[in-house]
Design an enzyme around this catalytic site. Structure first.
Site, PDB file in Angstrom:
ATOM      1  N   LYS A 105      -5.003  -5.322  -9.113  1.00  0.00           N
ATOM      2  CA  LYS A 105      -3.490  -4.902  -8.659  1.00  0.00           C
ATOM      3  C   LYS A 105      -2.400  -5.567  -9.632  1.00  0.00           C
ATOM      4  O   LYS A 105      -3.086  -6.315 -10.497  1.00  0.00           O
ATOM      5  CB  LYS A 105      -3.457  -5.895  -7.329  1.00  0.00           C
ATOM      6  CG  LYS A 105      -4.264  -5.252  -6.115  1.00  0.00           C
ATOM      7  CD  LYS A 105      -4.648  -6.014  -5.013  1.00  0.00           C
ATOM      8  CE  LYS A 105      -5.315  -5.537  -3.786  1.00  0.00           C
ATOM      9  NZ  LYS A 105      -6.560  -4.863  -4.328  1.00  0.00           N
TER      10      LYS A 105
ATOM     11  N   TYR B 210       0.925  -1.143  -0.024  1.00  0.00           N
ATOM     12  CA  TYR B 210      -0.062   0.070  -0.013  1.00  0.00           C
ATOM     13  C   TYR B 210       0.848   1.290   0.011  1.00  0.00           C
ATOM     14  O   TYR B 210       1.928   1.189   0.585  1.00  0.00           O
ATOM     15  CB  TYR B 210      -0.824   0.124   1.161  1.00  0.00           C
ATOM     16  CG  TYR B 210      -1.961  -0.744   1.195  1.00  0.00           C
ATOM     17  CD1 TYR B 210      -3.378  -0.774   0.820  1.00  0.00           C
ATOM     18  CD2 TYR B 210      -1.622  -2.233   1.659  1.00  0.00           C
ATOM     19  CE1 TYR B 210      -4.286  -1.589   0.777  1.00  0.00           C
ATOM     20  CE2 TYR B 210      -2.713  -3.268   1.999  1.00  0.00           C
ATOM     21  CZ  TYR B 210      -3.818  -3.008   1.486  1.00  0.00           C
ATOM     22  OH  TYR B 210      -5.068  -3.844   1.432  1.00  0.00           O
TER      23      TYR B 210
ATOM     24  N   HIS C  10      -5.667   1.991  -2.457  1.00  0.00           N
ATOM     25  CA  HIS C  10      -5.725   0.582  -2.625  1.00  0.00           C
ATOM     26  C   HIS C  10      -4.419   0.123  -2.624  1.00  0.00           C
ATOM     27  O   HIS C  10      -3.623   0.523  -3.032  1.00  0.00           O
ATOM     28  CB  HIS C  10      -6.726   0.277  -3.846  1.00  0.00           C
ATOM     29  CG  HIS C  10      -8.139   0.770  -3.734  1.00  0.00           C
ATOM     30  ND1 HIS C  10      -9.089  -0.041  -2.969  1.00  0.00           N
ATOM     31  CD2 HIS C  10      -8.620   1.699  -4.374  1.00  0.00           C
ATOM     32  CE1 HIS C  10     -10.020   0.619  -3.019  1.00  0.00           C
ATOM     33  NE2 HIS C  10      -9.859   1.618  -3.604  1.00  0.00           N
TER      34      HIS C  10
END
Length: 459
Positions: free
Chosen positions: A410, A363, A371
């Site tokens: 991600k 993070y 996020h």
């Protein structure tokens, strides 16, 4: 191998807090604080509320054992807090159903301690009697009341006299002889799972201060180590202290219905008024939330920052001892900690990546602000990128893991910790081995044929 493309982290739409500091240390050294933690069942637990606030607010270390991340668990029912917000009450509010559950849990603990049903009933009846405590108003004045009554949409605080408040603190002499001094609902290890790891020195010092008086904290005449104190002073301290607040709760209870004098039997149900009141009682089964640190977070705070001291029983553990213990508890601790130390030093906030099947989630600044940008898998290899991998990945499993990571917005990162070929196991037995470790990061991305063709056509 294509060149990696770095994407900026995605900021969360709603941010409800401000950023304080990346680490729980003071650069100037004026307010340097060493927090304390304990090893309990192979977990590192922080119990001091000030230490919990320090470690989480500055660096977002750990998580609350009863919360998703930030330790904000409260026994209060949110709907009841909203319902009674005009009453200016600074105490936890719960439903009568939830309070009965706490009483039942306390009853089961006493049964395990060998008490008969008659004794348990007497204990709980004396312990859970209504109490009279001062409520704090907005202007700071105290208002004495043992119940707050609610009738329809209007909220009203009503002063009521209580004739039995003097019997709610201590048991009678008859009950004393039945072995009640063995029961301590708030000090029993069954209620406090971490109580078994307390300091022996503290226990010995507490025994010297035993007062043979009715203990107003535990509700029984017993050797609990509490000093005699004024009832009114204790009551005011309960309201002002955050730690003692869960000891007393306000229970929403219903009164018998009242009929308005309309005289028409057809409107009996319409004229039935539902009365509700808040009654102050002791909480027989207290639940505390602590901060749980991962082994990597705990060792980083001890080794890299020096702001945490970890105890096992009454003994503070050294860095070498922690390195040894954590490696036994978690066989791949050395690998995961090296990766954690590396990314923390780069400014990332690594958290556990178990949710996405990886070792770490990275993070920017902290989970409240952004996020996670990367899901990281850490591997310890030699100079030739060979060695016994912790989790060998086939093309099928790698593709599935990458798809899961991409669907969560991600990127998958493989972190290779390169160990020199001449490094012995003796060198690996201390954290000083990290000085010779090299790190190589590899970002895995899915190759899309149509997108690759369009990019080549542009050139």
């Amino acid at each position: 191998m294509a060149e990696a493309v770095f994407h900026p982290p995605r900021r969360k739409r709603r941010v409800f807090e401000s950023y304080e500091s990346p680490f729980p240390v003071d650069v100037g050294g004026k307010d340097f604080r060493i927090c304390q933690a304990e090893i309990i069942n192979n977990n590192v637990i922080v119990r001091n509320p000030e230490d919990i606030e320090q470690l989480y607010n500055k660096g977002y270390f750990g998580k609350g054992i009863l919360s998703r991340s930030r330790p904000v668990y409260s026994i209060s029912d949110p709907s009841l807090v909203t319902k009674w917000q005009d009453a200016n009450i600074n105490m936890p509010i719960i439903t009568s159903k939830k309070y009965r559950c706490h009483v039942q849990w306390a009853k089961s603990i006493l049964q395990q301690q060998g008490f008969d049903d008659c004794s348990i009933t007497k204990i709980l009846e004396n312990y859970t009697k209504p109490l009279e405590l001062p409520f704090l108003e907005e202007d700071g004045a105290e208002q004495t009341s043992n119940s707050c009554n609610r009738m329809g949409p209007n909220t009203e605080l009503r002063r009521q006299s209580s004739t039995d408040t003097g019997n709610t603190v201590a048991l009678s002499c008859e009950n004393r002889n039945e072995g009640y001094k063995k029961a301590c609902l708030e000090g029993d290890p069954a209620f406090y799972p971490v109580a078994v790891c307390g300091s022996k020195e503290q226990e010995q010092s507490d025994l010297k201060e035993i007062a043979e008086v009715p203990c107003q904290k535990h509700g029984f005449l017993m050797q609990c180590g509490c000093k005699a104190e004024n009832t009114e002073q204790r009551s005011s301290e309960v309201i002002k202290s955050k730690e003692c607040a869960p000891e007393y709760v306000l229970v929403q209870e219903e009164e018998e219905g009242d009929l308005r004098p309309e005289g028409d039997s057809a409107h009996v149900q319409e004229n039935l008024v539902k009365k509700e009141k808040l009654v102050c009682r002791r909480n027989p089964f207290r639940i505390f939330e602590y901060l749980q640190l991962t082994l990597e977070e705990a060792f980083f705070l001890v080794y890299a920052l020096g702001c945490l001291s970890i105890y096992y029983g009454e003994e503070p553990l050294t860095i070498l001892k922690l390195w040894e213990i954590f490696s036994e508890v978690k066989p791949d601790f050395k690998t995961t900690y090296m990766a954690y130390h590396y990314f923390r030093s780069k400014g990332w906030v690594p958290k556990v990546g178990l949710k996405y099947g990886t070792d770490l989630l990275l993070y920017q600044k902290g989970p409240p602000f952004y996020h996670a940008s990367y899901s990281v898998i850490a591997e310890l290899v030699d100079d030739n990128f060979e060695g016994s991998l912790r989790r060998p990945l086939s093309w099928k499993s790698l593709s599935g893991l990458n798809r899961t990571t991409v669907n969560a917005s991600k990127e998958l990162m493989l972190c290779y910790l390169i160990r020199p070929s001449d490094m012995s196991e003796k060198e690996m037995s201390t954290p000083e081995c990290m000085k010779r470790i090299k790190v190589q990061e590899l970002i895995v991305s899915r190759w899309v044929s149509s997108r690759e063709r369009s990019e080549q056509d542009e050139f």
